[in-house]
Design an enzyme around this catalytic site. Structure first.
Site, mmCIF file in Angstrom:
data_model
loop_
_atom_site.group_PDB
_atom_site.id
_atom_site.type_symbol
_atom_site.label_atom_id
_atom_site.label_comp_id
_atom_site.label_asym_id
_atom_site.label_seq_id
_atom_site.Cartn_x
_atom_site.Cartn_y
_atom_site.Cartn_z
ATOM 1 N N LYS A 165 -13.440 0.066 15.545
ATOM 2 C CA LYS A 165 -12.136 -0.622 15.644
ATOM 3 C C LYS A 165 -11.588 -0.553 17.064
ATOM 4 O O LYS A 165 -10.977 -1.505 17.547
ATOM 5 C CB LYS A 165 -11.125 0.020 14.688
ATOM 6 C CG LYS A 165 -11.251 -0.533 13.296
ATOM 7 C CD LYS A 165 -10.276 0.094 12.348
ATOM 8 C CE LYS A 165 -10.787 -0.142 10.941
ATOM 9 N NZ LYS A 165 -10.087 0.654 9.961
ATOM 10 N N PHE A 199 -4.259 3.171 14.739
ATOM 11 C CA PHE A 199 -4.500 4.244 13.775
ATOM 12 C C PHE A 199 -5.605 3.763 12.836
ATOM 13 O O PHE A 199 -5.610 2.600 12.436
ATOM 14 C CB PHE A 199 -3.224 4.544 12.966
ATOM 15 C CG PHE A 199 -2.374 5.595 13.625
ATOM 16 C CD1 PHE A 199 -1.742 5.335 14.829
ATOM 17 C CD2 PHE A 199 -2.236 6.850 13.046
ATOM 18 C CE1 PHE A 199 -0.983 6.303 15.456
ATOM 19 C CE2 PHE A 199 -1.478 7.831 13.654
ATOM 20 C CZ PHE A 199 -0.847 7.564 14.864
ATOM 21 N N PRO A 242 -2.702 -12.270 10.278
ATOM 22 C CA PRO A 242 -3.116 -12.018 11.672
ATOM 23 C C PRO A 242 -3.299 -10.526 11.911
ATOM 24 O O PRO A 242 -2.639 -9.705 11.273
ATOM 25 C CB PRO A 242 -1.931 -12.543 12.497
ATOM 26 C CG PRO A 242 -0.786 -12.633 11.557
ATOM 27 C CD PRO A 242 -1.347 -12.791 10.172
ATOM 28 N N ASN A 298 0.843 -1.197 0.000
ATOM 29 C CA ASN A 298 0.000 0.000 0.000
ATOM 30 C C ASN A 298 0.878 1.246 0.000
ATOM 31 O O ASN A 298 2.098 1.148 -0.034
ATOM 32 C CB ASN A 298 -0.959 -0.023 1.201
ATOM 33 C CG ASN A 298 -0.198 -0.133 2.497
ATOM 34 O OD1 ASN A 298 0.642 0.702 2.801
ATOM 35 N ND2 ASN A 298 -0.460 -1.190 3.255
ATOM 36 N N ILE A 338 -2.342 -7.732 14.030
ATOM 37 C CA ILE A 338 -1.231 -7.567 14.971
ATOM 38 C C ILE A 338 -1.692 -6.855 16.239
ATOM 39 O O ILE A 338 -1.491 -7.345 17.361
ATOM 40 C CB ILE A 338 -0.086 -6.762 14.304
ATOM 41 C CG1 ILE A 338 0.429 -7.517 13.078
ATOM 42 C CG2 ILE A 338 1.060 -6.510 15.298
ATOM 43 C CD1 ILE A 338 1.355 -6.736 12.194
HETATM 44 O O1 C5P Z 1 -6.365 -1.884 8.797
HETATM 45 P P1 C5P Z 1 -7.160 -1.276 9.911
HETATM 46 O O2 C5P Z 1 -7.830 -0.005 9.532
HETATM 47 O O3 C5P Z 1 -8.035 -2.261 10.613
HETATM 48 O O4 C5P Z 1 -6.016 -0.814 10.971
HETATM 49 C C1 C5P Z 1 -6.350 -0.249 12.205
HETATM 50 C C2 C5P Z 1 -5.232 -0.490 13.157
HETATM 51 O O5 C5P Z 1 -4.940 -1.884 13.248
HETATM 52 C C3 C5P Z 1 -3.909 0.176 12.807
HETATM 53 O O6 C5P Z 1 -3.362 0.620 14.006
HETATM 54 C C4 C5P Z 1 -3.078 -0.951 12.196
HETATM 55 O O7 C5P Z 1 -1.680 -0.755 12.405
HETATM 56 C C5 C5P Z 1 -3.578 -2.156 12.958
HETATM 57 N N1 C5P Z 1 -3.549 -3.415 12.218
HETATM 58 C C6 C5P Z 1 -2.751 -4.444 12.666
HETATM 59 N N2 C5P Z 1 -2.761 -5.652 12.008
HETATM 60 C C7 C5P Z 1 -3.537 -5.831 10.926
HETATM 61 C C8 C5P Z 1 -4.367 -4.789 10.454
HETATM 62 C C9 C5P Z 1 -4.322 -3.587 11.116
HETATM 63 O O8 C5P Z 1 -2.035 -4.274 13.633
HETATM 64 N N3 C5P Z 1 -3.528 -7.019 10.301
#
Ligand code: C5P
Length: 399
Positions: A339, A325, A306, A210, A308
């Site tokens: 979220k 974020f 996963p 991305n 994270i």
């Molecule tokens: O992608 P998304 O909008 O759900 O991301 C929201 C938060 O979750 C961000 O802080 C991003 O770093 C984290 N995240 C993560 N692992 C993922 C998807 C997102 O830690 N697989």
């Protein structure tokens, strides 16, 4: 606790019977996480061998201003710039007088002049020498120049006298240095930050990724270092320069970022997920370049990666604060709030990436730091300033 984590210290040892205590001091600094390089004056080498301090610091001891080999490895200017602090222990009466004069005819004097870092002086000498007006005047001159004088303490001396002039105990010197240097709001805290994009390979030459630049995560890391935190940055591939003092773990895939996060978050007080993580990866990765010729259409089968931050938030050794974020293009705050709840976060920073003047790749950002029962609007500013505001808000909550 590693309160001096990754800070660079020059320990300057001068000619005093207390020079042997520089060995214990070096160990204490390293125990606190510091990197130590030792400079010894000629007279210091009469009291303790460079080999001892080399073994304890893990680096060759610097003794000579005019040694071409040592200068080629790390010159005196480079050494002076490398230092975050210069700690002269023990400082003899003569070395204090030389500092006052700004003498640069030995390595320690030259480094003291050339370093922009704070200088600490821990005197050690006979009580009569310490009490003499000449020494007291010299010490006052150093204080007026912003040099911190640590000690001396009083008691029986190696020469048989009793009085002021004993070197402070090494642990007391280290505590005094910590009190001087670690004044930040996150002093003694460990912050782990994920930053940048991840990449999921399709074949040896192509990947899914991305547009994340990593700028926000790197700005947060800098703000954490400035606030005195031990800072670990788990970074996907970006072209940002990591701020000095940060421990960087470079990763590529989401799984690698996940593994590094789980390993480091266990010792973190704050975990910040600023990375734009790729949520799906190809079911299989071709070990050869996929050829275009003869292929009319291609389906890419994906499996989820996963999450994270959710895993960190649900882990047994959960950091005190887990901060996400949410980069969204529509219904920004609504999605962010969902979220926050679904990933069990303490805060989420919601920003609108449909606005091209902020967010991905931009130098600027703006948004709302949403907590479980608070909303803090952070207006448009540079990512650096914004990062400082976010870290300031998080520090208040930790307090
Ligand atoms: O992608 P998304 O909008 O759900 O991301 C929201 C938060 O979750 C961000 O802080 C991003 O770093 C984290 N995240 C993560 N692992 C993922 C998807 C997102 O830690 N697989």
């Amino acid at each position: 606790m590693a309160r001096l984590f990754n800070r660079n210290f020059i320990v300057g040892v001068t000619g005093s019977i207390a020079a042997y205590k520089a060995a214990e001091l070096t160990r204490s600094l390293i125990r606190e996480g510091a990197n130590v390089r030792v400079i010894m004056t000629e007279a210091a080498c009469e009291f303790i061998t460079p080999l001892t301090l080399q073994a304890l610091s893990g680096h060759e001891v610097h003794t000579d201003l005019l040694d071409t080999e040592a200068e080629a490895a790390m010159g005196h200017i480079e050494l002076a710039r490398w230092a975050d602090a210069l700690l002269i222990t023990p400082a003899s009466a003569d070395s204090i007088a030389r500092l006052v004069q700004g003498r640069a005819d030995d390595l320690l004097g030259a480094c003291a002049l050339a370093t922009p870092a704070p200088v600490f002086v821990a005197p050690a000498m006979n009580q009569e020498m310490w009490a003499k007006q000449a020494t007291q005047d010299n010490v006052q001159t150093l204080v007026s120049r912003g040099i911190a004088i640590l000690g001396p303490s009083s008691g029986s001396q190696a020469c048989g006298d009793v009085g002021a002039g004993r070197l402070l105990e090494p642990d007391d010197i280290v505590s005094a240095v910590i009190a001087h240097l670690c004044t930040g709001t996150l002093s003694g805290r460990h912050v782990v930050i994920t930053a940048g994009p991840t990449r999921e390979p399709i074949c040896p030459v192509r990947y899914i990724s991305n547009r994340s630049s990593g700028k926000m995560g790197y700005a947060l890391a800098e703000a954490c270092i400035n606030a005195g935190a031990k800072t670990t940055l788990i970074s996907g591939p970006v072209s940002c320069e990591p701020p000095s003092g940060v421990t960087v773990i470079n990763v590529e895939t989401t799984q690698e970022m996940f593994d590094a996060s789980m390993a480091t978050a266990a010792t973190a007080d704050i975990f910040i997920g600023a990375a734009a993580v790729v949520d799906f990866k190809p079911t299989t990765v071709s070990d050869r370049k996929i050829k275009r010729s003869g292929v009319e259409a291609m389906d890419l089968s994906l499996v989820p990666n996963p999450d994270i931050i959710a895993s960190v938030a649900e882990s047994k050794a959960r950091p005190e604060l887990v901060v996400g974020f949410a980069a969204e293009t529509h219904h920004v705050q609504d999605y962010a709030r969902k979220k926050l709840a679904s990933k069990s976060l303490d805060f989420i920073f919601a920003n609108d990436v449909s606005d091209h003047s902020i967010g991905f790749n931009s130098e600027h950002n703006a948004g709302v730091l949403i907590g479980r029962d608070s909303d803090i609007v952070l207006p448009m500013s540079s990512k650096r300033v914004l990062a400082e505001s976010i870290i300031e808000e998080l520090s208040k909550v930790l307090d």
